[in-house]
Design a protein around this motif. Structure first.
Motif, PDB file in Angstrom:
ATOM      1  N   TYR A   1       0.656  -1.356  -0.029  1.00 42.38           N
ATOM      2  CA  TYR A   1       0.246  -0.094  -0.082  1.00 42.38           C
ATOM      3  C   TYR A   1       0.946   1.187  -0.099  1.00 42.38           C
ATOM      4  O   TYR A   1       1.020   2.027   0.739  1.00 42.38           O
ATOM      5  CB  TYR A   1      -0.918  -0.015   1.150  1.00 42.38           C
ATOM      6  N   ARG A   2       1.298   1.414  -1.326  1.00 41.04           N
ATOM      7  CA  ARG A   2       2.386   2.452  -1.351  1.00 41.04           C
ATOM      8  C   ARG A   2       2.169   3.232  -2.711  1.00 41.04           C
ATOM      9  O   ARG A   2       1.716   2.250  -3.569  1.00 41.04           O
ATOM     10  CB  ARG A   2       3.892   2.245  -1.098  1.00 41.04           C
ATOM     11  N   ARG A   3       2.493   4.185  -3.183  1.00 39.88           N
ATOM     12  CA  ARG A   3       2.536   4.774  -4.387  1.00 39.88           C
ATOM     13  C   ARG A   3       3.509   3.970  -5.251  1.00 39.88           C
ATOM     14  O   ARG A   3       4.291   3.246  -4.683  1.00 39.88           O
ATOM     15  CB  ARG A   3       2.729   6.135  -4.625  1.00 39.88           C
ATOM     16  N   SER A   4       2.804   3.877  -6.497  1.00 39.86           N
ATOM     17  CA  SER A   4       3.711   3.021  -7.468  1.00 39.86           C
ATOM     18  C   SER A   4       5.298   3.156  -7.680  1.00 39.86           C
ATOM     19  O   SER A   4       5.874   2.290  -7.665  1.00 39.86           O
ATOM     20  CB  SER A   4       3.097   3.298  -8.916  1.00 39.86           C
ATOM     21  N   GLU A   5       5.597   4.635  -7.300  1.00 37.27           N
ATOM     22  CA  GLU A   5       7.196   4.667  -7.474  1.00 37.27           C
ATOM     23  C   GLU A   5       7.838   4.273  -6.338  1.00 37.27           C
ATOM     24  O   GLU A   5       9.169   4.052  -6.408  1.00 37.27           O
ATOM     25  CB  GLU A   5       7.197   6.234  -7.660  1.00 37.27           C
TER      26      GLU A   5
ATOM     27  N   GLY B   1      -4.349   0.825  -8.843  1.00 34.52           N
ATOM     28  CA  GLY B   1      -3.699   2.039  -8.900  1.00 34.52           C
ATOM     29  C   GLY B   1      -2.216   1.876  -8.628  1.00 34.52           C
ATOM     30  O   GLY B   1      -1.547   2.770  -8.800  1.00 34.52           O
ATOM     31  N   VAL B   2      -1.768   0.742  -8.066  1.00 36.76           N
ATOM     32  CA  VAL B   2      -0.520   0.495  -7.790  1.00 36.76           C
ATOM     33  C   VAL B   2       0.138  -0.457  -8.800  1.00 36.76           C
ATOM     34  O   VAL B   2      -0.162  -1.550  -8.739  1.00 36.76           O
ATOM     35  CB  VAL B   2      -0.116   0.182  -6.301  1.00 36.76           C
ATOM     36  N   ILE B   3       0.877   0.216  -9.765  1.00 31.04           N
ATOM     37  CA  ILE B   3       1.230  -0.851 -10.774  1.00 31.04           C
ATOM     38  C   ILE B   3       2.690  -0.435 -10.912  1.00 31.04           C
ATOM     39  O   ILE B   3       3.438   0.832 -11.098  1.00 31.04           O
ATOM     40  CB  ILE B   3       0.477  -0.064 -12.024  1.00 31.04           C
TER      41      ILE B   3
ATOM     42  N   GLU C   1       5.218  -3.031 -13.119  1.00 31.92           N
ATOM     43  CA  GLU C   1       5.391  -4.006 -14.238  1.00 31.92           C
ATOM     44  C   GLU C   1       6.928  -4.834 -13.611  1.00 31.92           C
ATOM     45  O   GLU C   1       6.804  -5.761 -13.818  1.00 31.92           O
ATOM     46  CB  GLU C   1       5.167  -4.031 -15.536  1.00 31.92           C
ATOM     47  N   ALA C   2       8.073  -3.720 -13.681  1.00 30.68           N
ATOM     48  CA  ALA C   2       9.398  -4.508 -13.488  1.00 30.68           C
ATOM     49  C   ALA C   2       9.418  -5.004 -12.303  1.00 30.68           C
ATOM     50  O   ALA C   2       9.992  -6.127 -11.995  1.00 30.68           O
ATOM     51  CB  ALA C   2      10.406  -3.451 -13.574  1.00 30.68           C
ATOM     52  N   ALA C   3       8.807  -4.487 -11.157  1.00 34.88           N
ATOM     53  CA  ALA C   3       9.015  -5.162  -9.942  1.00 34.88           C
ATOM     54  C   ALA C   3       8.021  -6.551  -9.627  1.00 34.88           C
ATOM     55  O   ALA C   3       8.438  -7.287  -9.155  1.00 34.88           O
ATOM     56  CB  ALA C   3       8.258  -4.402  -8.648  1.00 34.88           C
ATOM     57  N   GLY C   4       6.850  -6.395 -10.469  1.00 36.50           N
ATOM     58  CA  GLY C   4       6.072  -7.787 -10.458  1.00 36.50           C
ATOM     59  C   GLY C   4       6.905  -8.756 -11.215  1.00 36.50           C
ATOM     60  O   GLY C   4       6.921  -9.982 -10.810  1.00 36.50           O
ATOM     61  N   MET C   5       7.540  -8.435 -12.449  1.00 40.18           N
ATOM     62  CA  MET C   5       8.317  -9.550 -12.946  1.00 40.18           C
ATOM     63  C   MET C   5       9.538  -9.997 -12.262  1.00 40.18           C
ATOM     64  O   MET C   5       9.714 -11.362 -12.246  1.00 40.18           O
ATOM     65  CB  MET C   5       9.000  -8.916 -14.415  1.00 40.18           C
ATOM     66  N   ARG C   6      10.219  -9.092 -11.313  1.00 44.12           N
ATOM     67  CA  ARG C   6      11.200  -9.579 -10.465  1.00 44.12           C
ATOM     68  C   ARG C   6      10.679 -10.646  -9.412  1.00 44.12           C
ATOM     69  O   ARG C   6      11.204 -11.667  -9.251  1.00 44.12           O
ATOM     70  CB  ARG C   6      11.784  -8.397  -9.608  1.00 44.12           C
TER      71      ARG C   6
ATOM     72  N   ARG D   1      -5.361  -4.694  -8.367  1.00 45.22           N
ATOM     73  CA  ARG D   1      -6.679  -5.346  -7.985  1.00 45.22           C
ATOM     74  C   ARG D   1      -6.956  -4.898  -6.436  1.00 45.22           C
ATOM     75  O   ARG D   1      -5.986  -4.822  -5.651  1.00 45.22           O
ATOM     76  CB  ARG D   1      -6.658  -6.771  -7.955  1.00 45.22           C
ATOM     77  N   CYS D   2      -8.074  -5.097  -6.037  1.00 42.58           N
ATOM     78  CA  CYS D   2      -8.726  -4.640  -4.599  1.00 42.58           C
ATOM     79  C   CYS D   2      -9.043  -5.831  -4.156  1.00 42.58           C
ATOM     80  O   CYS D   2     -10.063  -6.503  -4.508  1.00 42.58           O
ATOM     81  CB  CYS D   2     -10.008  -3.675  -4.699  1.00 42.58           C
ATOM     82  N   PRO D   3      -8.424  -6.081  -2.743  1.00 39.81           N
ATOM     83  CA  PRO D   3      -8.933  -7.363  -2.148  1.00 39.81           C
ATOM     84  C   PRO D   3     -10.362  -7.426  -1.738  1.00 39.81           C
ATOM     85  O   PRO D   3     -11.007  -8.392  -2.011  1.00 39.81           O
ATOM     86  CB  PRO D   3      -7.844  -7.342  -0.832  1.00 39.81           C
TER      87      PRO D   3
END
Length: 86
Positions: free
Chosen positions: A27-31, A53-55, A57-62, A74-76
């Protein structure tokens, strides 16, 4: 920064959490999300969840490359209500 949250102990970083971490909610801003995802990877978490709203992609791939499950943008609450309704 909180010593307790809803009666549970708070920790300054994921590396301070005793035991295993199943899911890390980012729960932090994307950056700023990538740094938290990297901490989750280092802590051996099983998954990371980045809400609407928190996206990052590079971190998701890591995280995926490290074997973590990744949920992004996505919202829980929405996901859980859809599962109960379906």
């Amino acid at each position: 920064m909180a010593r307790t949250v809803l009666g549970e102990p708070g920790y300054a970083s994921l590396s301070d959490v005793p035991g295993t971490v199943d899911v890390v909610g980012v729960y932090r801003r994307s950056e700023y999300a990538g740094a938290v995802v990297d901490e989750a990877i280092a802590a051996g978490a099983g998954a990371v969840w980045l809400p609407i709203g928190v996206i990052d992609e590079a971190a998701g791939m890591r995280a995926r490359d490290a074997g973590l499950d990744v949920v992004m943008d996505r919202c829980p609450a929405v996901e859980w209500s859809l599962r109960r309704a379906g």
